[in-house]
Design an enzyme around this catalytic site. Structure first.
Site, PDB file in Angstrom:
ATOM      1  N   LYS B  93      13.365  13.022   5.249  1.00  0.00           N
ATOM      2  CA  LYS B  93      12.516  11.990   6.150  1.00  0.00           C
ATOM      3  C   LYS B  93      12.245  10.707   5.232  1.00  0.00           C
ATOM      4  O   LYS B  93      11.723  10.988   4.192  1.00  0.00           O
ATOM      5  CB  LYS B  93      11.096  12.852   6.314  1.00  0.00           C
ATOM      6  N   GLY B 154      -2.491   9.248   8.234  1.00  0.00           N
ATOM      7  CA  GLY B 154      -3.928   9.918   7.903  1.00  0.00           C
ATOM      8  C   GLY B 154      -5.331   9.268   8.740  1.00  0.00           C
ATOM      9  O   GLY B 154      -6.326   9.722   8.339  1.00  0.00           O
ATOM     10  N   ALA B 181       2.550  11.071  12.038  1.00  0.00           N
ATOM     11  CA  ALA B 181       1.343  10.235  11.349  1.00  0.00           C
ATOM     12  C   ALA B 181       0.651   9.935  12.506  1.00  0.00           C
ATOM     13  O   ALA B 181       0.760   9.778  13.686  1.00  0.00           O
ATOM     14  CB  ALA B 181       1.908   8.965  10.938  1.00  0.00           C
ATOM     15  N   GLY B 182      -0.723  10.014  12.150  1.00  0.00           N
ATOM     16  CA  GLY B 182      -1.848   9.571  13.248  1.00  0.00           C
ATOM     17  C   GLY B 182      -2.258  10.615  14.050  1.00  0.00           C
ATOM     18  O   GLY B 182      -3.138  10.638  14.662  1.00  0.00           O
ATOM     19  N   ASN B 203      -0.214  16.437   8.852  1.00  0.00           N
ATOM     20  CA  ASN B 203      -0.429  16.998   7.653  1.00  0.00           C
ATOM     21  C   ASN B 203      -2.125  17.153   7.476  1.00  0.00           C
ATOM     22  O   ASN B 203      -2.643  18.341   7.590  1.00  0.00           O
ATOM     23  CB  ASN B 203       0.259  16.508   6.410  1.00  0.00           C
ATOM     24  N   THR B 204      -2.498  15.723   7.363  1.00  0.00           N
ATOM     25  CA  THR B 204      -3.978  15.824   7.023  1.00  0.00           C
ATOM     26  C   THR B 204      -4.910  16.478   7.997  1.00  0.00           C
ATOM     27  O   THR B 204      -5.891  17.269   7.690  1.00  0.00           O
ATOM     28  CB  THR B 204      -4.415  14.180   7.163  1.00  0.00           C
TER      29      THR B 204
END
Lengths: 334, 253
Positions: B93, B154, B181-182, B203-204
């Site tokens: 990635k 994030g 992301a996001g 992830n977050t």
């Protein structure tokens, strides 16, 4: 839980033989607890008295079960509540609570931290720490405390020495030693499932700044805590990286720690960097400390970032088990 | 489902491995989510983290190393080469960060690094914006997968530019695409799958949830729902009400 006090009076002669491997916070507190109960432990450490070779040296010394509970398992919060009282018998413990703040743009972090923790009240940071009056919102955890880890280690060593218990500088494994053994060597014990989690810290000298309690700055990427020490010193901690590298502090981590301190109070920009340190915290997969009973060997390990918070409790559970085989919550029989 | 460099995944969910309260919680979250891919950062974590790396391997999912934290093409290429050695995979990635605060991709560095890595046999998953021109150039460079962002890393804002993402999806109908992301909520993940994206990476949203295991399960269910809905050909939105029961011919009682 049995205190073992009656047993000690009748069997004290038999109990003068327990060997503790490792003179870090876990081993020393275990020695202290056992000595208190009438045992006469012998302490061996490959590097001798506590110093920069052990991860206990680099700790923050916060006794903050509620703040830690935001990420730690509930058992750590519950059992860690006793730490302040246990340490106060050995070393000065400052009981002024913990202050948690966030920058204005990260105010949401404060809300989340409050939602996920207990034992706090909202506060105006300036009411508690006048130097932080420019922060508008905060959380106060009044029951939390802190100590100076290096002072605490020295006080433990002195208290043991007063009872004739000294640290012998020698390398040994449990197999080398007859009789009951407490293995508190941290990563050197190489237990299955034990890993190192890298932590980096800095010590700043900033005599013009006054803080009287640990302050945590919440940040989505770089959370920071600052623990005041005597003489205008402040300990900044700590990174938490899944790496087994003991290399010196990286530039990136130093930048993050120092920028966060600067964000907390811009006067930290003028502080002297007295120390930068990096070491590994021993941890099991669930990050919960354990007492593992394996035959005549008791392993005290995996204290992770809770060394000073959990050492008294681990010591008590180890002593209970040695005394009458009673099994505390953190005890695992192997 | 479109395949990723010849690999068909059994779940359209990819999870990051950072920021969990403990490895035990991470493992529980993976189990609960049914995720098929784990992303790992070489720079900070796994480089010297053999113990952590073996925990990831024990998850039994495909590993997608990333170049998180790289701010130049050169840095990203070096990191990718190291990752190939450590993780024994050609998957990478590719993240080249263009701005330290917003963490948005640097399109120029990204393209440069993608060209280099593709020529070296890497199977590149470029973390990119919804920009269609850049997407075309990345495909020309040899990328066979695209990872457009939903919103800044994030931020948890979901699909920030729906028009741009829809246009990108329509422009390259055969290219496997992962929204990276996001993603903050399971509804965002379902949304991405309903729009025709092939997978989501997050992830977050899981790692920092109050109960990561439960949140992971929620995301697992959401991507299933989104994929099912996409395959079922959802209705088009319309401006006017359309009664499901006709009014004309209604019985007079």
């Amino acid at each position: 839980m049995a205190t073992g006090r009656c047993t000690i009076s009748t069997r004290s002669g038999l109990m003068s033989d327990v060997t503790i491997l490792g003179a870090g916070v876990a081993g020393l507190f275990a020695a202290h607890e056992l000595a208190r109960r009438g045992w006469t432990p012998r302490i061996l450490d490959r590097a001798g008295a506590p110093g920069p070779h052990g991860c206990s040296w680099w700790a923050g010394g916060m006794l903050a079960p509620h703040c830690e509970g935001v990420t730690a398992e509930p058992v750590v919060t519950r059992l860690g509540a006793e730490a302040g009282a246990a340490w106060a018998e050995v070393t000065p413990v400052t009981r002024r609570g913990t202050l948690v703040v966030a920058l204005d743009r990260d105010r949401g972090e404060l809300t989340r931290f409050a939602r996920r923790s207990t034992g706090h009240q909202t506060c105006a940071p300036g009411d508690l720490e006048p130097d932080l009056a420019h922060h508008r919102a905060g959380l106060f955890f009044p029951t939390e405390a802190h100590l100076d880890p290096r002072r605490a280690l020295a006080d433990l060593v002195a208290a043991l020495a007063a009872q004739g218990i000294t640290i012998e500088r020698t390398e040994a494994t449990p197999e080398d030693i007859p009789g009951p053994v407490i293995d508190a060597r941290g990563l050197a014990a190489a237990l299955p499932g034990l890993r190192g989690v890298r932590g980096e810290m800095a010590v700043l000298h900033a005599p013009e700044i006054t803080l009287t309690r640990p302050v945590r700055l919440l940040h989505p990427r770089h959370p920071l805590y600052i623990v005041p020490r005597a003489g205008g010193l402040f300990m900044l901690g700590a990174t938490q990286i899944e790496s087994a590298s003991r290399a010196p502090v990286t530039a990136r981590s130093a930048l993050e720690l120092l920028s966060a301190a600067y964000a907390l109070d811009p006067r930290f920009a003028e502080a002297s960097v007295v120390e930068l340190g990096a070491d590994l915290r021993p941890a099991f997969a669930d990050n919960i400390p354990r007492v593992i009973a394996r035959g005549r060997v008791l392993h005290l390990n995996g204290l992770f970032r809770h060394g000073y918070l959990m050492a008294p409790l681990l010591a008590r559970q180890a002593a209970d088990y040695l005394t009458d085989r009673s099994k505390g919550e953190l005890l695992h029989e192997d | 489902m479109r395949d990723f460099y010849g690999i068909t995944l059994n779940s359209p969910l990819m999870l990051g491995t950072a920021q969990y309260p403990s490895p035990a919680v991470l493992q529980a979250a993976f189990r609960a989510s049914g995720a098929s891919v784990a992303t790992v950062s070489l720079r900070r974590e796994a480089g010297q983290g053999q113990a952590f790396w073996s925990l990831i391997r024990d998850l039994g999912v495909r590993v997608l190393p990333n170049t998180a934290g790289c701010h130049s093409a050169r840095e990203a290429v070096t990191t990718a080469r190291m990752a190939r050695e450590v993780f024994e995979t050609n998957w990478i990635k590719l993240e080249v960060i263009g701005h330290a605060d917003t963490l948005q991709p640097d399109p120029f560095g990204l393209l440069e690094a993608a060209e280099t890595l593709a020529a070296e046999g890497f199977e590149v998953f470029p973390y990119t914006t919804e920009d269609q021109v850049l997407a075309g150039r990345l495909l020309d460079a040899g990328c066979k997968v695209l990872m457009p962002w939903g919103a800044p890393i994030g931020s948890g804002l979901g699909l920030n530019n729906r028009f741009g993402l829809r246009t990108l999806r329509a422009a390259f109908p055969d290219v496997p695409m992962v929204i990276d992301a996001g993603i903050g909520r399971p509804s965002h993940a379902a949304d991405a799958l309903e729009m025709g994206f092939d997978a989501v990476l997050l992830n977050t949203a899981v790692a920092q949830a109050g109960d990561p295991e439960a949140m992971a399960r929620a995301f697992g269910l959401a991507v299933q729902a989104g994929a099912l809905a996409r395959a079922a050909d959802p209705m088009e939105p319309r401006e006017m009400a359309a009664p499901s029961t006709p009014l004309i011919g209604k019985a007079w009682l």
